[in-house]
Design a protein around this motif. Structure first.
Motif, PDB file in Angstrom:
ATOM      1  N   GLU A  45       7.775  -9.206 -25.692  1.00  0.00           N
ATOM      2  CA  GLU A  45       8.730  -8.685 -24.702  1.00  0.00           C
ATOM      3  C   GLU A  45       8.579  -9.351 -23.341  1.00  0.00           C
ATOM      4  N   GLN A  46       7.439  -9.953 -23.070  1.00  0.00           N
ATOM      5  CA  GLN A  46       7.197 -10.576 -21.775  1.00  0.00           C
ATOM      6  C   GLN A  46       7.868 -11.948 -21.730  1.00  0.00           C
ATOM      7  N   GLN A  47       9.138 -11.967 -21.396  1.00  0.00           N
ATOM      8  CA  GLN A  47       9.897 -13.212 -21.402  1.00  0.00           C
ATOM      9  C   GLN A  47       9.502 -14.131 -20.263  1.00  0.00           C
ATOM     10  N   SER A  48       9.179 -13.560 -19.107  1.00  0.00           N
ATOM     11  CA  SER A  48       8.907 -14.413 -17.954  1.00  0.00           C
ATOM     12  C   SER A  48       7.442 -14.827 -17.853  1.00  0.00           C
ATOM     13  N   ALA A  49       6.568 -14.157 -18.554  1.00  0.00           N
ATOM     14  CA  ALA A  49       5.134 -14.456 -18.437  1.00  0.00           C
ATOM     15  C   ALA A  49       4.773 -15.700 -19.237  1.00  0.00           C
ATOM     16  N   VAL A  50       3.891 -16.485 -18.676  1.00  0.00           N
ATOM     17  CA  VAL A  50       3.372 -17.656 -19.378  1.00  0.00           C
ATOM     18  C   VAL A  50       1.980 -17.287 -19.882  1.00  0.00           C
ATOM     19  N   ILE A  51       1.831 -17.276 -21.175  1.00  0.00           N
ATOM     20  CA  ILE A  51       0.551 -16.921 -21.789  1.00  0.00           C
ATOM     21  C   ILE A  51      -0.061 -18.203 -22.313  1.00  0.00           C
ATOM     22  N   THR A  52      -1.126 -18.639 -21.659  1.00  0.00           N
ATOM     23  CA  THR A  52      -1.718 -19.924 -22.024  1.00  0.00           C
ATOM     24  C   THR A  52      -2.638 -19.811 -23.227  1.00  0.00           C
ATOM     25  N   ASN A  53      -3.229 -18.631 -23.443  1.00  0.00           N
ATOM     26  CA  ASN A  53      -4.129 -18.446 -24.575  1.00  0.00           C
ATOM     27  C   ASN A  53      -3.722 -17.166 -25.308  1.00  0.00           C
ATOM     28  N   PRO A  54      -2.765 -17.273 -26.243  1.00  0.00           N
ATOM     29  CA  PRO A  54      -2.273 -16.075 -26.936  1.00  0.00           C
ATOM     30  C   PRO A  54      -3.363 -15.320 -27.689  1.00  0.00           C
ATOM     31  N   ARG A  55      -4.321 -16.021 -28.258  1.00  0.00           N
ATOM     32  CA  ARG A  55      -5.404 -15.368 -29.007  1.00  0.00           C
ATOM     33  C   ARG A  55      -6.214 -14.453 -28.094  1.00  0.00           C
ATOM     34  N   ALA A  56      -6.633 -14.968 -26.955  1.00  0.00           N
ATOM     35  CA  ALA A  56      -7.413 -14.161 -26.009  1.00  0.00           C
ATOM     36  C   ALA A  56      -6.571 -13.011 -25.463  1.00  0.00           C
ATOM     37  N   PHE A  57      -5.308 -13.304 -25.153  1.00  0.00           N
ATOM     38  CA  PHE A  57      -4.405 -12.272 -24.650  1.00  0.00           C
ATOM     39  C   PHE A  57      -4.272 -11.136 -25.662  1.00  0.00           C
ATOM     40  N   LEU A  58      -4.075 -11.490 -26.924  1.00  0.00           N
ATOM     41  CA  LEU A  58      -3.909 -10.470 -27.961  1.00  0.00           C
ATOM     42  C   LEU A  58      -5.188  -9.670 -28.182  1.00  0.00           C
ATOM     43  N   HIS A  59      -6.343 -10.339 -28.202  1.00  0.00           N
ATOM     44  CA  HIS A  59      -7.598  -9.613 -28.384  1.00  0.00           C
ATOM     45  C   HIS A  59      -7.823  -8.623 -27.237  1.00  0.00           C
ATOM     46  N   ARG A  60      -7.584  -9.057 -26.006  1.00  0.00           N
ATOM     47  CA  ARG A  60      -7.757  -8.171 -24.853  1.00  0.00           C
ATOM     48  C   ARG A  60      -6.760  -7.014 -24.918  1.00  0.00           C
ATOM     49  N   SER A  61      -5.524  -7.312 -25.309  1.00  0.00           N
ATOM     50  CA  SER A  61      -4.495  -6.273 -25.398  1.00  0.00           C
ATOM     51  C   SER A  61      -4.827  -5.254 -26.484  1.00  0.00           C
ATOM     52  N   VAL A  62      -5.311  -5.718 -27.628  1.00  0.00           N
ATOM     53  CA  VAL A  62      -5.696  -4.796 -28.699  1.00  0.00           C
ATOM     54  C   VAL A  62      -6.874  -3.933 -28.246  1.00  0.00           C
ATOM     55  N   HIS A  63      -7.856  -4.554 -27.611  1.00  0.00           N
ATOM     56  CA  HIS A  63      -9.004  -3.798 -27.089  1.00  0.00           C
ATOM     57  C   HIS A  63      -8.530  -2.710 -26.131  1.00  0.00           C
ATOM     58  N   ASN A  64      -7.672  -3.076 -25.184  1.00  0.00           N
ATOM     59  CA  ASN A  64      -7.164  -2.097 -24.219  1.00  0.00           C
ATOM     60  C   ASN A  64      -6.392  -0.980 -24.922  1.00  0.00           C
ATOM     61  N   GLY A  65      -5.617  -1.343 -25.935  1.00  0.00           N
ATOM     62  CA  GLY A  65      -4.875  -0.333 -26.691  1.00  0.00           C
ATOM     63  C   GLY A  65      -5.790   0.637 -27.412  1.00  0.00           C
ATOM     64  N   LEU A  66      -6.882   0.128 -27.976  1.00  0.00           N
ATOM     65  CA  LEU A  66      -7.835   0.997 -28.671  1.00  0.00           C
ATOM     66  C   LEU A  66      -8.584   1.898 -27.694  1.00  0.00           C
TER      67      LEU A  66
END
Length: 169
Positions: A45-66
């Protein structure tokens, strides 16, 4: 808009790893899947954000969600024993109940001793003394995030070690 196809394909490359890692760390596959799906949806959903490391972003996001799921699951009102009304106190003190209570107390004490000292202190100050997590962070000279991690560790450990004492639903 050119980043969208790469984001769509990058999450798929990490999907199995995310589920496996967070199921192993958190111990609950359903919560790990929910947090992973939420993290992926948020990233897409983040159309304007530039995510340089999707793996790290996803791991951090999953951690925060848990962490958020864990907080919601453990958010309960705690009332000191002496503050309960007479109707809320157990009236029947059978010998069997006293033995079960003593057994539970010993199991709780032993489970607490298995935790690192800081986790023991955070649990005792928060659950027994009634300090807030920010107050504990100031007392211990730790970040609130670290205090939350100690509390989560203590609650998770106690939940696992005292699962035999749970009342049937």
């Amino acid at each position: 808009m050119s980043d969208r196809p790469s984001l769509r394909s990058s999450w798929l490359a990490h999907y199995a790893e995310l589920i496996s890692t967070w199921t192993r760390r958190y111990g609950n596959r359903h919560d790990a899947e929910d947090a992973t799906h939420d993290a992926i949806a948020n990233m897409l959903e983040q159309q304007s954000a530039v995510i340089t490391n999707p793996r790290a972003f996803l791991h951090r996001s999953v951690h925060n969600g848990l962490v958020s799921l864990n907080r919601r699951a453990h958010r309960q009102a705690h009332v000191a024993w002496q503050d309960l009304s007479d109707e809320e106190h157990p009236l029947d003190h059978s010998h069997e109940q006293e033995l079960q209570g003593a057994h539970l107390r010993r199991a709780l004490q032993n489970a607490l001793k298995e935790l690192p000292l800081k986790s023991q202190q955070v649990f005792a100050w928060h659950r027994l003394e009634g300090y807030t997590l920010p107050e504990i962070a100031r007392k211990m000279n730790l970040s609130q995030s670290m205090v939350e991690k100690h509390m989560a560790r203590a609650l998770d450990h106690l939940h696992k070690r005292l699962s035999d004492f749970q009342l049937p639903e």
